[in-house]
Design a protein around this motif. Structure first.
Motif, PDB file in Angstrom:
ATOM      1  N   SER A 155       0.819  -1.153   0.201  1.00  0.00           N
ATOM      2  CA  SER A 155       0.138  -0.006   0.112  1.00  0.00           C
ATOM      3  C   SER A 155       0.708   1.262  -0.027  1.00  0.00           C
ATOM      4  O   SER A 155       0.319   2.445  -0.407  1.00  0.00           O
ATOM      5  CB  SER A 155      -1.038   0.127   1.172  1.00  0.00           C
TER       6      SER A 155
ATOM      7  N   THR B 200       1.693  -8.574   2.233  1.00  0.00           N
ATOM      8  CA  THR B 200       0.540  -8.027   1.868  1.00  0.00           C
ATOM      9  C   THR B 200      -0.258  -9.046   1.217  1.00  0.00           C
ATOM     10  O   THR B 200       0.005  -9.420   0.304  1.00  0.00           O
ATOM     11  CB  THR B 200       0.740  -6.549   1.103  1.00  0.00           C
TER      12      THR B 200
ATOM     13  N   ILE C  37      -3.556  -8.852  -0.950  1.00  0.00           N
ATOM     14  CA  ILE C  37      -4.096  -8.043  -2.113  1.00  0.00           C
ATOM     15  C   ILE C  37      -5.377  -8.799  -2.641  1.00  0.00           C
ATOM     16  O   ILE C  37      -5.156  -9.919  -3.052  1.00  0.00           O
ATOM     17  CB  ILE C  37      -3.473  -7.443  -3.042  1.00  0.00           C
TER      18      ILE C  37
ATOM     19  N   HIS D  27      -5.836  -3.862   0.640  1.00  0.00           N
ATOM     20  CA  HIS D  27      -4.518  -4.442   1.024  1.00  0.00           C
ATOM     21  C   HIS D  27      -4.635  -4.590   2.645  1.00  0.00           C
ATOM     22  O   HIS D  27      -5.115  -3.742   3.456  1.00  0.00           O
ATOM     23  CB  HIS D  27      -3.552  -3.181   0.800  1.00  0.00           C
TER      24      HIS D  27
END
Length: 217
Positions: A77, A97, A99, A109
């Motif tokens: 992010s 992360t 996503i 995220h």
């Protein structure tokens, strides 16, 4: 439910909350929110919790509702230009992360960090992705994020610039006038000039800061 002190506690809690088998799981943050994340045989399950560990909200996103899901090492992010110092690079190496995007929703995220007593929590996005790929490989992909994110119009950017310039002009002018004992004419000139520079620099970045704070977009 009881406190979550280890990975096993988290797995048990998520199994009780979802009522389903847990294939992969982790403890992440969506912007400023703490969230327990699990993949079940049929859905992505999210349990948002308070700082005291109480459940605030639970969401079950079936595979049919997902447009795509994938994992990225580090904090996806935050733009790379904001991660140039050593501290940021160390933090980047200890995070991952997840996503994903629902068919009717924004890009999300969820950030996972290394945590004591939670085995490789920063690798949770990859475990979740691996398990999903074994069942629904068509959902595990990463499109061009620039195309998926909400487009930023020139009009919207100009409005942000105008608002920032106005607010900063007032603040800097008052600061120069009252605290630094400058004449009001000079204070206004300095305030407006500085506000234009800062407004031009930060107006295009507001969507980035919003994404970093909320985890969405």
């Amino acid at each position: 439910m009881g406190q979550v002190r280890s990975s096993e506690d988290l797995r048990v809690r998520l199994q009780q909350s979802s009522g389903e088998e847990i294939l992969a799981f982790g403890w992440g943050t969506l912007g400023m929110k703490n969230v327990f994340v699990a993949l079940t045989p049929s859905a992505l399950f999210l349990e948002f919790i308070s700082f005291t560990g109480n459940t605030k909200e639970s969401r079950r996103i079936s595979f049919e509702e997902l447009e795509f899901l994938n994992a990225i090492a580090g904090d996806a992010s935050t733009p790379k230009l904001m991660k140039l110092n050593l501290e940021s690079r160390i933090n980047e190496a200890m995070t991952g992360t997840l996503i994903y995007k629902e068919r009717q929703g924004k890009l999300i995220h969820i950030l996972f960090r290394k945590m004591p007593n939670h085995d490789s929590n920063n690798k949770a996005p990859f475990r979740i992705t691996e398990q999903l790929a074994a069942r629904k490989p068509e959902l595990v992909r990463m499109p061009d994020l620039k195309n998926v994110r909400e487009p930023q119009s020139k009009g919207g950017c100009f409005r942000r610039f105008a608002i920032l310039t106005l607010v900063l002009t007032v603040v800097i002018t008052l600061l120069m006038g009252f605290l630094l004992q400058e004449g009001w004419t000079m204070a206004l000139i300095v305030g407006f000039s500085t506000a234009i520079i800062l407004g031009g620099a930060f107006a295009p970045l507001i969507p980035v800061f919003k994404r970093m704070i909320t985890g969405q977009g």
